[in-house]
Scaffold this motif. Structure first.
Motif, PDB file in Angstrom:
ATOM      1  N   ALA A 162      35.790  41.505  27.747  1.00  0.00           N
ATOM      2  CA  ALA A 162      34.997  40.270  27.610  1.00  0.00           C
ATOM      3  C   ALA A 162      34.627  39.981  26.226  1.00  0.00           C
ATOM      4  CB  ALA A 162      33.851  40.841  28.642  1.00  0.00           C
ATOM      5  N   SER A 163      34.441  40.901  25.510  1.00  0.00           N
ATOM      6  CA  SER A 163      34.059  40.339  24.232  1.00  0.00           C
ATOM      7  C   SER A 163      35.567  39.415  23.327  1.00  0.00           C
ATOM      8  CB  SER A 163      33.639  41.738  23.002  1.00  0.00           C
ATOM      9  OG  SER A 163      33.631  42.701  23.494  1.00  0.00           O
ATOM     10  N   ALA A 164      36.359  40.185  23.692  1.00  0.00           N
ATOM     11  CA  ALA A 164      37.459  39.002  22.899  1.00  0.00           C
ATOM     12  C   ALA A 164      37.231  36.891  23.021  1.00  0.00           C
ATOM     13  CB  ALA A 164      38.886  39.780  23.406  1.00  0.00           C
ATOM     14  N   LEU A 224      31.055  31.952  31.069  1.00  0.00           N
ATOM     15  CA  LEU A 224      30.467  33.084  32.124  1.00  0.00           C
ATOM     16  C   LEU A 224      30.759  34.192  33.054  1.00  0.00           C
ATOM     17  CD1 LEU A 224      29.234  29.726  34.052  1.00  0.00           C
ATOM     18  CD2 LEU A 224      27.530  31.104  32.160  1.00  0.00           C
ATOM     19  N   GLN A 225      32.098  34.056  32.477  1.00  0.00           N
ATOM     20  CA  GLN A 225      32.847  35.250  32.966  1.00  0.00           C
ATOM     21  C   GLN A 225      33.463  35.014  34.524  1.00  0.00           C
ATOM     22  OE1 GLN A 225      34.172  38.346  31.409  1.00  0.00           O
ATOM     23  NE2 GLN A 225      33.655  37.802  29.330  1.00  0.00           N
ATOM     24  N   ARG A 226      33.530  34.139  34.231  1.00  0.00           N
ATOM     25  CA  ARG A 226      33.350  33.707  35.802  1.00  0.00           C
ATOM     26  C   ARG A 226      35.071  32.866  36.125  1.00  0.00           C
ATOM     27  NH1 ARG A 226      29.855  32.900  39.940  1.00  0.00           N
ATOM     28  NH2 ARG A 226      31.530  31.397  40.913  1.00  0.00           N
ATOM     29  N   PRO A 227      35.695  33.716  38.056  1.00  0.00           N
ATOM     30  CA  PRO A 227      37.010  32.840  38.078  1.00  0.00           C
ATOM     31  C   PRO A 227      37.315  31.697  37.578  1.00  0.00           C
ATOM     32  CG  PRO A 227      35.564  34.156  40.035  1.00  0.00           C
ATOM     33  CD  PRO A 227      34.386  34.079  39.146  1.00  0.00           C
ATOM     34  N   PRO A 228      38.702  31.326  37.119  1.00  0.00           N
ATOM     35  CA  PRO A 228      39.746  32.695  37.024  1.00  0.00           C
ATOM     36  C   PRO A 228      39.868  33.837  36.322  1.00  0.00           C
ATOM     37  CG  PRO A 228      40.733  30.218  36.635  1.00  0.00           C
ATOM     38  CD  PRO A 228      39.118  30.361  36.981  1.00  0.00           C
ATOM     39  N   PHE A 229      38.434  33.621  35.325  1.00  0.00           N
ATOM     40  CA  PHE A 229      39.060  34.321  33.838  1.00  0.00           C
ATOM     41  C   PHE A 229      38.027  35.644  33.597  1.00  0.00           C
ATOM     42  CE2 PHE A 229      38.404  29.606  33.068  1.00  0.00           C
ATOM     43  CZ  PHE A 229      39.746  29.775  32.017  1.00  0.00           C
ATOM     44  N   ASP A 230      37.962  36.186  35.373  1.00  0.00           N
ATOM     45  CA  ASP A 230      36.592  37.478  34.937  1.00  0.00           C
ATOM     46  C   ASP A 230      37.360  38.560  35.084  1.00  0.00           C
ATOM     47  OD1 ASP A 230      38.476  36.818  36.870  1.00  0.00           O
ATOM     48  OD2 ASP A 230      37.004  37.835  38.929  1.00  0.00           O
ATOM     49  N   LEU A 231      38.606  38.352  34.319  1.00  0.00           N
ATOM     50  CA  LEU A 231      39.061  39.815  33.637  1.00  0.00           C
ATOM     51  C   LEU A 231      38.280  40.676  33.356  1.00  0.00           C
ATOM     52  CD1 LEU A 231      41.241  37.279  32.641  1.00  0.00           C
ATOM     53  CD2 LEU A 231      42.360  39.339  33.061  1.00  0.00           C
ATOM     54  N   SER A 232      37.199  40.258  32.858  1.00  0.00           N
ATOM     55  CA  SER A 232      35.988  41.468  32.153  1.00  0.00           C
ATOM     56  C   SER A 232      35.450  42.662  33.937  1.00  0.00           C
ATOM     57  CB  SER A 232      35.373  41.313  31.168  1.00  0.00           C
ATOM     58  OG  SER A 232      33.847  40.562  32.862  1.00  0.00           O
ATOM     59  N   GLU A 233      36.157  42.329  34.692  1.00  0.00           N
ATOM     60  CA  GLU A 233      35.103  43.250  35.949  1.00  0.00           C
ATOM     61  C   GLU A 233      36.561  42.469  37.124  1.00  0.00           C
ATOM     62  OE1 GLU A 233      32.088  40.450  37.954  1.00  0.00           O
ATOM     63  OE2 GLU A 233      31.666  39.896  35.702  1.00  0.00           O
ATOM     64  N   ASN A 261      23.189  32.375  34.165  1.00  0.00           N
ATOM     65  CA  ASN A 261      24.116  32.220  33.549  1.00  0.00           C
ATOM     66  C   ASN A 261      24.557  30.847  33.883  1.00  0.00           C
ATOM     67  OD1 ASN A 261      24.004  32.699  31.218  1.00  0.00           O
ATOM     68  ND2 ASN A 261      24.897  34.744  31.259  1.00  0.00           N
ATOM     69  N   THR A 262      25.351  30.471  35.198  1.00  0.00           N
ATOM     70  CA  THR A 262      26.384  30.078  35.810  1.00  0.00           C
ATOM     71  C   THR A 262      25.599  28.984  36.138  1.00  0.00           C
ATOM     72  OG1 THR A 262      26.827  31.592  37.488  1.00  0.00           O
ATOM     73  CG2 THR A 262      27.783  29.623  37.831  1.00  0.00           C
ATOM     74  N   ILE A 263      23.977  29.296  36.435  1.00  0.00           N
ATOM     75  CA  ILE A 263      22.820  27.766  36.684  1.00  0.00           C
ATOM     76  C   ILE A 263      22.925  27.671  35.460  1.00  0.00           C
ATOM     77  CG2 ILE A 263      20.607  27.111  36.979  1.00  0.00           C
ATOM     78  CD1 ILE A 263      20.580  29.341  39.633  1.00  0.00           C
ATOM     79  N   THR A 264      22.682  28.270  34.730  1.00  0.00           N
ATOM     80  CA  THR A 264      21.929  27.339  32.844  1.00  0.00           C
ATOM     81  C   THR A 264      23.072  26.978  32.313  1.00  0.00           C
ATOM     82  OG1 THR A 264      20.727  29.468  32.830  1.00  0.00           O
ATOM     83  CG2 THR A 264      21.183  28.196  30.773  1.00  0.00           C
ATOM     84  N   MET A 265      24.274  27.268  32.594  1.00  0.00           N
ATOM     85  CA  MET A 265      25.278  26.395  32.316  1.00  0.00           C
ATOM     86  C   MET A 265      25.716  25.517  32.468  1.00  0.00           C
ATOM     87  SD  MET A 265      26.393  27.529  28.868  1.00  0.00           S
ATOM     88  CE  MET A 265      26.243  28.545  27.619  1.00  0.00           C
ATOM     89  N   SER A 266      26.086  24.918  34.338  1.00  0.00           N
ATOM     90  CA  SER A 266      25.722  23.669  34.391  1.00  0.00           C
ATOM     91  C   SER A 266      25.029  22.420  34.124  1.00  0.00           C
ATOM     92  CB  SER A 266      26.079  23.844  36.609  1.00  0.00           C
ATOM     93  OG  SER A 266      26.322  25.327  37.286  1.00  0.00           O
ATOM     94  N   ALA A 267      23.574  23.614  34.224  1.00  0.00           N
ATOM     95  CA  ALA A 267      22.070  22.472  33.508  1.00  0.00           C
ATOM     96  C   ALA A 267      22.928  22.585  31.972  1.00  0.00           C
ATOM     97  CB  ALA A 267      21.329  23.341  33.553  1.00  0.00           C
ATOM     98  N   VAL A 268      23.726  23.083  31.051  1.00  0.00           N
ATOM     99  CA  VAL A 268      23.311  22.365  29.760  1.00  0.00           C
ATOM    100  C   VAL A 268      24.950  21.442  30.156  1.00  0.00           C
ATOM    101  CG1 VAL A 268      24.675  23.208  27.708  1.00  0.00           C
ATOM    102  CG2 VAL A 268      22.503  24.865  28.687  1.00  0.00           C
ATOM    103  N   LEU A 302      27.466  23.863  40.518  1.00  0.00           N
ATOM    104  CA  LEU A 302      27.698  24.786  41.284  1.00  0.00           C
ATOM    105  C   LEU A 302      29.201  25.273  42.044  1.00  0.00           C
ATOM    106  CD1 LEU A 302      23.754  25.686  40.521  1.00  0.00           C
ATOM    107  CD2 LEU A 302      25.478  26.524  39.656  1.00  0.00           C
ATOM    108  N   TYR A 303      28.779  23.633  42.446  1.00  0.00           N
ATOM    109  CA  TYR A 303      29.726  23.803  44.051  1.00  0.00           C
ATOM    110  C   TYR A 303      30.736  24.067  43.575  1.00  0.00           C
ATOM    111  CZ  TYR A 303      32.225  22.775  48.510  1.00  0.00           C
ATOM    112  OH  TYR A 303      32.517  23.079  49.203  1.00  0.00           O
ATOM    113  N   CYS A 304      31.540  23.138  42.594  1.00  0.00           N
ATOM    114  CA  CYS A 304      32.599  23.196  41.600  1.00  0.00           C
ATOM    115  C   CYS A 304      33.079  24.884  41.578  1.00  0.00           C
ATOM    116  CB  CYS A 304      32.567  22.907  40.487  1.00  0.00           C
ATOM    117  SG  CYS A 304      32.972  20.591  41.188  1.00  0.00           S
ATOM    118  N   TYR A 305      32.079  25.580  40.866  1.00  0.00           N
ATOM    119  CA  TYR A 305      32.794  26.938  40.555  1.00  0.00           C
ATOM    120  C   TYR A 305      32.461  27.362  41.198  1.00  0.00           C
ATOM    121  CZ  TYR A 305      30.697  26.474  35.605  1.00  0.00           C
ATOM    122  OH  TYR A 305      30.719  26.127  33.897  1.00  0.00           O
ATOM    123  N   VAL A 306      31.598  27.492  42.315  1.00  0.00           N
ATOM    124  CA  VAL A 306      32.169  28.505  43.452  1.00  0.00           C
ATOM    125  C   VAL A 306      33.883  28.131  44.141  1.00  0.00           C
ATOM    126  CG1 VAL A 306      31.636  28.570  45.937  1.00  0.00           C
ATOM    127  CG2 VAL A 306      30.151  28.907  44.190  1.00  0.00           C
TER     128      VAL A 306
END
Lengths: 408, 226
Positions: A162-164, A224-233, A261-268, A302-306
């Motif tokens: 995750a940190s990398a 955000l570590q969300r799919p497809p980048f959720d390697l840390s989990e 974070n998902t909501i905040t970043m969508s807002a950003v 948010l819909y797009c993230y899902v």
């Protein structure tokens, strides 16, 4: 510049308004996280021909609340090998940046309450968007310390990943934010939103030429570590990733932080590229329309993230790093340089574009070479030889004809 | 054409408009296939006599050792079964039973068959052992419905057994041959005609999974959903 609320000094009214803004933002954020988890589960079950949560409340809307209450009453475990203090601290470190980033997001227009000019955002610091960059870097600590302090191997692996990953994608994210700052000549989020107002063609997504927007969305997804980048989990490899050893309320805090974070970043994203609360208003309840526009735009993301989570498989780790370092960062850097040069004059822009074009073969060669090294490391010597990158023209006569990649 | 990476987006958004495949289980149930192996019943003849003759073949063949049978001589003045002996004790332990149906195939009098009911969750070990009193069908041929068993309307039908071992000369084409054991109150069910076409699912109670799911599968995939 700065928050107009504090321009005429701080009296009791200003203090009350500031406190009310903080409380309202906090409550709205928590409630929207609750709704977001429900929304994600419903949307993803839509896409999988299922029904999703439908037991608690109408359409299962209270399911998150029920899950939260359940987690609250679960046994709180701590591994014997864990670093007790850091282990307890980490969930809060994860949650804090998520809460704080939202404070600089303009959710509405400017209103007047009791003779005070009030911007509908918790804070409007002059450093604005730098605050976002600082905090999104600080968010790494929550993940990293959680994995490290668990004293267990899977969390550690997850947090190292995750940190990398977060540090790698931060660069691309930062570079695309710089493109926005270039266009709006300000760090303050209120000003960034202000210069985008009044027409859809003033939105930064078009002013910066779409590419920074795309890079930012991708980098944020990785951040955000969300799919497809959720390697840390990655469940198949790491059990639960950095939060494997967490239970009960601390586990809930990690999830709260993740969805917040998902909501905040969508807002950003909406703030930086899509004009924030900008949109056609009407003469009835004027203050409400910007808020609705803002919420609507955020909801689309948010819909797009899902949707992305439902559609894309998880990336391999080397693909993730290649994508970040060899595609996103060079592209965002080149785009930023061209944009900056075009701001100066057209000839400058063309010159920088040409320079970037000239640098491209170099990048391509570095990718070829690294692929070949990888093939050699995997014991695919024949494949590596057949796919050997062409030697640069200038060096060709100098090098003797030796087998490729002898030192791997 | 979209690159394959983005094909996933098309697939997922298309599914949003497809019908749901979930069955809301406790409220609704999927139909069960007619040869499902559920909780056993002990059958009786039309005159009320029990079919079990206490031969213990079922107990002998049971791979899970879950059946306990003791036979006894029929009382001459008040016989329980038409034969010489009857099942005096009959117990099945459902904590052991694997519903393999071997007892049904072993039974020479078609006394033990399996109903289609498998939804029974008892809460103690004593309830798990079904005695003869609980297994024998009532005077109408209906299985007894114990408090912890989830019977719905019509589920007490089709408790008869598919007589696989008695298939004529082992032929796979059993069309027109009566293959079901008799069922008190319902008679003998018509045979299935599955393997050479000409099926009459309405009469036989046979349900194809494809038929069950047809209304939920979209036209594009060969179903009937709009």
């Amino acid at each position: 510049m700065g928050d107009p609320l504090f321009l005429q000094g701080v009296d009791l009214g200003v203090f009350v308004i500031a406190v009310v803004k903080v409380v309202v933002a906090f409550v709205v954020l928590l409630v929207s996280v609750m709704l977001m988890i429900w929304f994600e589960r419903k949307v993803i079950s839509d896409m999988q021909n299922r029904i999703g949560p439908n037991r608690a409340g109408p359409y299962g809307i209270l399911q998150t609340l029920a899950d939260g209450i359940k987690l609250f009453f679960k046994e709180d475990l701590m591994p014997t090998e864990a670093d007790r203090i850091v282990f307890k601290l980490a969930p809060y470190l994860a949650l804090l940046p998520a809460l704080l980033i939202f404070t600089i997001v303009p959710v509405g227009g400017v209103v007047t309450i009791a003779h005070h000019t009030v911007e509908l955002q918790v804070a409007d610091p002059p450093i604005g968007i730098l605050f976002l960059l600082a905090l999104s870097s600080a968010a790494v600590y929550g993940t990293m310390l959680a994995g490290w302090s668990s004293g267990s191997k899977y969390p550690l692996l997850g947090s190292v990943r995750a940190s990398a990953q977060m540090i790698s994608y931060e660069a691309a994210m930062g570079l695309s934010i710089v493109a926005v700052i270039l266009e709006s000549h300000s760090l303050s989020t209120r000003t960034i939103v202000g210069v985008q107002a009044s027409s859809i063609w003033h939105w930064n997504v078009f002013r910066t030429g779409i590419v920074p927007f795309v890079i930012f969305v991708v980098a944020v997804t990785a951040e955000l570590q969300r799919p497809p980048f959720d390697l840390s989990e990655g469940e198949q490899e790491l059990v639960g990733g950095f939060h494997t050893e967490y239970t009960s309320l601390r586990f809930a805090l990690f999830f709260l932080a993740e969805f917040m974070n998902t909501i905040t970043m969508s807002a950003v994203i909406v703030t930086l590229f899509l004009g924030g609360p900008d949109g056609p208003g009407f003469h009835v309840v004027r203050w409400l329309w910007p808020i609705l526009w803002f919420a609507g735009k955020t909801l689309v993301f948010l819909y797009c993230y899902v949707w992305v989570r439902a559609a894309l498989p998880r990336m391999r780790y080397d693909q993730l790093m290649d994508f970040g370092w060899k595609f996103l960062i060079p592209l965002s850097l080149a785009w930023l340089l061209v944009l900056a040069a075009l701001g100066e004059s057209r000839p400058w822009g063309i010159a920088v574009l040409a320079a970037c074009g000239a640098a491209y073969p170099l990048l391509q060669r570095s990718r070829d070479v690294s692929r070949q090294r990888r093939l050699l490391a995997a014991g695919e010597a024949d494949l590596a030889r057949s796919q050997a990158p062409p030697r640069p023209v200038l060096l060709r006569p100098v090098l003797p004809d030796e087998p490729v990649g002898g030192d791997g | 054409m979209l690159p394959p990476l983005f094909g996933g987006f098309k697939v997922t958004i298309r599914q949003v408009f497809e019908p749901r495949v979930t069955t809301q289980y406790p409220k609704a149930k999927q139909p069960k296939p007619p040869r499902l192996h559920g909780r056993h019943v002990l059958n009786r003849y039309e005159d009320g006599m029990e079919k079990c003759i206490g031969c213990e073949l079922c107990a002998a063949v049971c791979p899970a050792d879950c059946i306990y049978v003791r036979g006894a001589d029929n009382p001459p003045d008040e016989p329980v079964s038409p034969g010489e002996r009857f099942g005096f004790v009959y117990e099945i332990n459902y904590l052991r039973c694997i519903h393999c149906d071997l007892c049904v195939e072993a039974c020479p009098t078609q006394a033990i068959t399996e109903s289609k009911m498998f939804e029974f969750s008892f809460t103690n070990r004593a309830d798990a052992i079904y005695t003869k009193r609980e297994l024998v069908v009532d005077d109408d041929g209906k299985p007894q419905q114990l408090p912890w068993e989830d019977w719905r309307k019509g589920e007490d039908q089709h408790t008869s057994a598919w007589m696989r071992a008695t298939s004529p000369s082992g032929s796979a084409d059993y069309e027109g041959e009566v293959q079901w054991s008799g069922e008190l109150g319902y008679g003998v069910r018509p045979p299935e005609g599955g393997q050479s076409g000409k099926r009459d699912d309405g009469a036989t109670g046979n349900i194809s999974v494809r038929v069950v799911e047809r209304d939920k599968i979209s036209r594009r995939l060969g179903g009937r959903a709009r």
